[in-house]
Design an enzyme around this catalytic site. Structure first.
Site, PDB file in Angstrom:
ATOM      1  N   ARG A 141     -27.815  42.999 -14.127  1.00 24.72           N
ATOM      2  CA  ARG A 141     -26.966  43.128 -12.947  1.00 24.72           C
ATOM      3  C   ARG A 141     -27.340  44.396 -12.200  1.00 24.72           C
ATOM      4  NH1 ARG A 141     -22.514  44.630 -13.963  1.00 24.72           N
ATOM      5  NH2 ARG A 141     -22.544  44.668 -16.208  1.00 24.72           N
TER       6      ARG A 141
ATOM      7  N   ARG B 293     -31.214  37.278 -22.792  1.00 24.68           N
ATOM      8  CA  ARG B 293     -29.971  36.504 -22.936  1.00 24.68           C
ATOM      9  C   ARG B 293     -30.242  35.083 -23.389  1.00 24.68           C
ATOM     10  NH1 ARG B 293     -24.753  39.076 -21.573  1.00 24.68           N
ATOM     11  NH2 ARG B 293     -25.424  41.164 -21.032  1.00 24.68           N
TER      12      ARG B 293
ATOM     13  N   LYS C 238     -19.554  36.362 -12.880  1.00 23.62           N
ATOM     14  CA  LYS C 238     -18.968  37.652 -12.501  1.00 23.62           C
ATOM     15  C   LYS C 238     -18.443  37.590 -11.063  1.00 23.62           C
ATOM     16  CE  LYS C 238     -20.124  39.017 -16.442  1.00 23.62           C
ATOM     17  NZ  LYS C 238     -19.391  39.619 -17.525  1.00 23.62           N
TER      18      LYS C 238
ATOM     19  N   CYS D 170     -20.930  45.278 -25.227  1.00 20.13           N
ATOM     20  CA  CYS D 170     -20.158  46.115 -26.149  1.00 20.13           C
ATOM     21  C   CYS D 170     -19.428  45.295 -27.214  1.00 20.13           C
ATOM     22  CB  CYS D 170     -19.188  47.010 -25.393  1.00 20.13           C
ATOM     23  SG  CYS D 170     -20.034  48.316 -24.489  1.00 20.13           S
TER      24      CYS D 170
ATOM     25  N   ASP E  22     -16.307  35.916 -22.779  1.00 17.51           N
ATOM     26  CA  ASP E  22     -16.612  36.872 -21.700  1.00 17.51           C
ATOM     27  C   ASP E  22     -15.501  37.004 -20.659  1.00 17.51           C
ATOM     28  OD1 ASP E  22     -18.622  38.700 -20.648  1.00 17.51           O
ATOM     29  OD2 ASP E  22     -18.903  37.299 -18.996  1.00 17.51           O
TER      30      ASP E  22
HETATM   31  P1  GTP Z   1     -21.671  40.899 -22.205  1.00 19.88           P
HETATM   32  O1  GTP Z   1     -22.178  39.493 -22.397  1.00 19.88           O
HETATM   33  O2  GTP Z   1     -22.692  41.780 -21.551  1.00 19.88           O
HETATM   34  O3  GTP Z   1     -20.368  40.969 -21.487  1.00 19.88           O
HETATM   35  O4  GTP Z   1     -21.554  41.571 -23.662  1.00 19.88           O
HETATM   36  P2  GTP Z   1     -20.621  41.401 -24.937  1.00 19.88           P
HETATM   37  O5  GTP Z   1     -19.449  42.298 -24.814  1.00 19.88           O
HETATM   38  O6  GTP Z   1     -20.362  39.959 -25.226  1.00 19.88           O
HETATM   39  O7  GTP Z   1     -21.538  42.046 -26.080  1.00 19.88           O
HETATM   40  P3  GTP Z   1     -22.198  41.400 -27.389  1.00 19.88           P
HETATM   41  O8  GTP Z   1     -21.196  40.831 -28.340  1.00 19.88           O
HETATM   42  O9  GTP Z   1     -23.287  40.506 -26.962  1.00 19.88           O
HETATM   43  O10 GTP Z   1     -22.810  42.693 -28.091  1.00 19.88           O
HETATM   44  C1  GTP Z   1     -23.753  43.518 -27.482  1.00 19.88           C
HETATM   45  C2  GTP Z   1     -24.489  44.370 -28.472  1.00 19.88           C
HETATM   46  O11 GTP Z   1     -23.576  45.101 -29.302  1.00 19.88           O
HETATM   47  C3  GTP Z   1     -25.372  43.558 -29.415  1.00 19.88           C
HETATM   48  O12 GTP Z   1     -26.620  44.200 -29.528  1.00 19.88           O
HETATM   49  C4  GTP Z   1     -24.628  43.586 -30.714  1.00 19.88           C
HETATM   50  O13 GTP Z   1     -25.491  43.486 -31.814  1.00 19.88           O
HETATM   51  C5  GTP Z   1     -23.861  44.904 -30.675  1.00 19.88           C
HETATM   52  N1  GTP Z   1     -22.583  44.809 -31.433  1.00 19.88           N
HETATM   53  C6  GTP Z   1     -21.644  43.846 -31.293  1.00 19.88           C
HETATM   54  N2  GTP Z   1     -20.616  44.034 -32.168  1.00 19.88           N
HETATM   55  C7  GTP Z   1     -20.924  45.150 -32.877  1.00 19.88           C
HETATM   56  C8  GTP Z   1     -20.254  45.856 -33.923  1.00 19.88           C
HETATM   57  O14 GTP Z   1     -19.185  45.499 -34.396  1.00 19.88           O
HETATM   58  N3  GTP Z   1     -20.879  46.996 -34.376  1.00 19.88           N
HETATM   59  C9  GTP Z   1     -22.085  47.416 -33.873  1.00 19.88           C
HETATM   60  N4  GTP Z   1     -22.618  48.528 -34.376  1.00 19.88           N
HETATM   61  N5  GTP Z   1     -22.741  46.763 -32.887  1.00 19.88           N
HETATM   62  C10 GTP Z   1     -22.171  45.649 -32.391  1.00 19.88           C
HETATM   63  C1  SPV Z   2     -22.202  41.264 -18.359  1.00 19.07           C
HETATM   64  O1  SPV Z   2     -23.055  42.031 -17.894  1.00 19.07           O
HETATM   65  O2  SPV Z   2     -21.024  41.638 -18.590  1.00 19.07           O
HETATM   66  C2  SPV Z   2     -22.564  39.871 -18.704  1.00 19.07           C
HETATM   67  C3  SPV Z   2     -23.914  39.398 -18.353  1.00 19.07           C
HETATM   68  O3  SPV Z   2     -21.745  39.156 -19.264  1.00 19.07           O
HETATM   69  S1  SPV Z   2     -24.093  38.953 -16.674  1.00 19.07           S
HETATM   70  O4  SPV Z   2     -23.674  37.538 -16.545  1.00 19.07           O
HETATM   71  O5  SPV Z   2     -25.479  39.122 -16.314  1.00 19.07           O
HETATM   72  O6  SPV Z   2     -23.234  39.770 -15.861  1.00 19.07           O
HETATM   73 MN    MN Z   3     -19.744  40.195 -19.526  1.00 21.25          MN
END
Ligand code: GTP
Ligand code: SPV
Ligand code: MN
Length: 601
Positions: A86, A385, A225, A269, A294
């Site tokens: 983004r 992704r 988004k 995160c 999400d």
């Molecule tokens: P968006 O799709 O961008 O909105 O992200 P999201 O909030 O769904 O994040 P996602 O669950 O994909 O996690 C992003 C990164 O954080 C990955 O590299 C995971 O491995 C890491 N991660 C997720 N949960 C944990 C956790 O409990 N501990 C740690 N250390 N890392 C984590």
């Molecule tokens: C984010 O960035 O929070 C996402 C991925 O979930 S995107 O759809 O590219 O915004």
């Molecule tokens: Mn997101």
């Protein structure tokens, strides 16, 4: 202008699902007159169309075929290396006044912006195909569900939208023939994929989005988004509901008692991972199910907050995903998945940093270059992704299609903070919880272009996604409370606190069940807690860490509140509030004063 892909002419019966609503027809005519495409392709989202578009995408190198024995019905897409995340600096909220967009959004004047974008779009689809995608966001029988149409000149967008939304006939039917019905207009063109001509513009008053110059994820899947959060939050305020950057999960005890929680963590995160959590052995009999990973749309009914997931698929972070960290995600992406910017192995499989097993001796990296394992060079882009249908998730919640939504017992706010913020704590009440959400901060990630690892305030994980003045957004959250007789309890979590050695103190992933269990106990008024200046913290025996290989010193460190760090934190809350240009609910200022006072007690 570079000719990105020639027009495609489908066989009869494909690409001619034209809706009858005159307002849609007029708008499509207007955009076609401007962009001058070779032909118009009315998408129906049916299997035949999808197969045709995949075949064309393979021919034009928009997709790369993977080894269909290893990952059936799955394909790889490489976006332009300058176009992998983004772009917050090129994202605009175009309200009549700057104040309506507020201090946290880039603003540009709607009239001038339309003129600029029309200039860029003029003739932009010459010699190419213009796709019209009808879609809905939300379960078919939900009162919150919204209709959108996205015009795009990217097949990748069509293929992704088919996974991420409910697409085709269902949207055309829902819209009906009323020319005054509410629906979102989305226009997307790749142009020449040049960062200098990349703009993601929102016109909330017109329910319109125009995105140009990108071909990646959140910039171009306008349902996500742009509609579900930026335009969505604007409509939500007007219509009295909430559009949030939140996962929704169900958690069921061995006795069959079920709660739903919604959690807002900033991009990359941990939402997808938390939403797909598999409880560790110690929690035998507990079950976690996914409603969404999400986005949550929430409404008040009978004094309770109910949530739906407006999406139909997951656009999730690939790196770090493994059978160890997230088995449900691994099973979900084992087939019928589009991969963007991961590495391609010599046997046609996909690979990324953090996948199970050893790295391959050789692969083609996300840029399309030869790759061999060596430090620094990543094979997969950190923001690579997967796009996968939610039906692939073995832990999909049975009520995911329920139009009324699922009742929310707890709301969790979480950031990526290496210090200051404890593993978990509970706000004193709703207003205190809104303060907690409003002041949360997180280290930036690869999900957006720019610096990674920089702590910034990201209120409710909505900094890049709130489609109007953030101060008014806080007030909207406070106002919602007045209609809740049974409000969710509000919590803060931080999986990312680090020790002096720079390592994460908490094992995370499945073990986050331990934190979730305390949250559920608190909702059921059975969990113990100690009062602290920032909220209720689990006492030494309240958090179940039995059978967990963790040093008790680490647990103490995870739960400690360092007064010096918090003085700095509170000063930053003030700085953030001061930066909001005077639009801030009085109640949040009072909350801050209360926090300062409690630290002095
Ligand atoms: P968006 O799709 O961008 O909105 O992200 P999201 O909030 O769904 O994040 P996602 O669950 O994909 O996690 C992003 C990164 O954080 C990955 O590299 C995971 O491995 C890491 N991660 C997720 N949960 C944990 C956790 O409990 N501990 C740690 N250390 N890392 C984590
Ligand atoms: C984010 O960035 O929070 C996402 C991925 O979930 S995107 O759809 O590219 O915004
Ligand atoms: Mn997101």
């Amino acid at each position: 202008m570079k000719n990105l892909a020639p027009a495609i002419f489908p066989p009869s019966g494909i690409g001619d699902a034209k809706p009858a609503n005159q307002a849609v027809l007029d708008w499509v005519h207007e955009i076609a007159t401007l962009t001058e495409p070779e032909n118009i392709f009315w998408c129906d989202g049916l299997d035949r169309e999808n197969e045709f578009l995949i075949a064309e995408s393979l021919k034009q190198n928009v997709l790369i075929k993977l080894n269909q024995k290893k990952v059936p019905h799955s394909y790889l897409h490489r976006s332009d290396p300058n176009d992998v995340a983004r772009v917050e600096q090129f994202t605009f909220v175009c309200t009549p006044t700057k104040k309506e967009a507020g201090p946290t959004n880039n603003w540009s004047e709607p009239g001038e912006t339309y003129t600029k974008l029309r200039g860029l779009l003029k003739g932009a689809m010459g010699g190419r195909t213009m796709f019209v995608i009808p879609y809905i966001m939300g379960p078919p029988d939900s009162p919150l569900t919204k209709v959108g149409f996205e015009i795009t000149d990217s097949k990748y967008v069509v293929l992704n939208m088919r996974i991420m939304t409910r697409m085709g006939e269902i949207a055309v039917k829902r819209l009906g023939n009323d020319p005054n019905a509410e629906w979102n207009r989305g226009v997307h063109s790749l142009l020449d994929v040049n960062p200098e001509r990349r703009f993601i513009c929102h016109f909330p008053q017109d329910n319109t989005i125009i995105s140009v110059g990108s071909g990646y994820g959140g910039n171009v899947l306008l349902s996500k988004k742009c509609l579900a959060l930026r335009i969505g939050s604007y409509l939500a305020r007007k219509q009295g509901w909430l559009a949030e950057h939140m996962l929704i999960l169900g958690v069921e005890s061995p006795e069959g008692k079920k709660h739903y929680v919604a959690a807002a963590f900033p991009s990359a995160c941990g939402k997808t991972n938390f939403a797909m959590l598999i409880p560790p052995e110690h929690f035998k009999g507990w079950k976690v199910t996914t409603v969404g990973d999400d986005i949550a749309w929430m409404q008040v009914r009978d004094g309770r907050l109910y949530a739906i997931n407006p999406e139909n698929g997951y656009f999730g972070v690939v790196p770090g995903t493994s059978y160890k960290s997230n088995p449900n995600a691994m099973r979900s992406i084992a087939h019928d998945t589009l991969y963007t910017n991961v590495a391609l192995t010599d046997d046609g499989d996909v690979w990324w940093e953090g996948k199970d097993g050893d790295p391959p001796a050789h692969a083609i990296d996300w840029r399309g270059n030869d790759w061999t394992p060596k430090p620094k060079e990543k094979a997969a882009h950190p923001n690579s992704r997967f796009t996968t249908p939610m039906r692939n998730n073995p832990a999909l919640d049975p009520d995911v299609e329920k139009g009324g939504g699922v009742p929310i017992s707890a709301i969790i706010f979480g950031g990526r903070r290496s210090d200051t913020v404890p593993l978990v704590y509970q706000a004193f009440d709703w207003t205190n919880g809104v303060y907690l959400g409003a002041t949360m901060a997180s280290e930036t990630t690869a999900a957006a272009t720019g610096a990674v690892g920089k702590v910034r305030r990201d209120p409710m994980a909505m900094l890049p996604f709130c489609g109007y003045n953030i101060g008014d957004y806080f007030q909207h959250w406070l106002d919602i409370r007045k209609r809740l007789t049974n409000p969710p309890h509000i919590f803060s979590v931080n999986w990312f606190r680090k020790g002096a050695d720079g390592k994460f103190l908490w094992p995370g992933f499945g073990e986050n069940m331990r934190v979730l269990k305390w949250i559920i106990d608190r909702c059921e008024e059975s969990g113990g807690a100690l009062k602290s200046p920032i909220g209720w913290l689990p006492g030494p025996h309240d958090l179940d860490v039995a059978e967990l290989d963790i040093d008790h010193k680490c647990v103490a460190e995870l739960l400690c509140i360092d007064h010096e760090e918090w003085q700095k934190e509170i000063a930053e809350h003030k700085q953030f509030f001061d930066s909001l240009g005077g639009v801030l609910p009085e109640e949040l200022l009072e909350q801050r004063e209360g926090l300062v006072a409690r630290f002095k007690q």
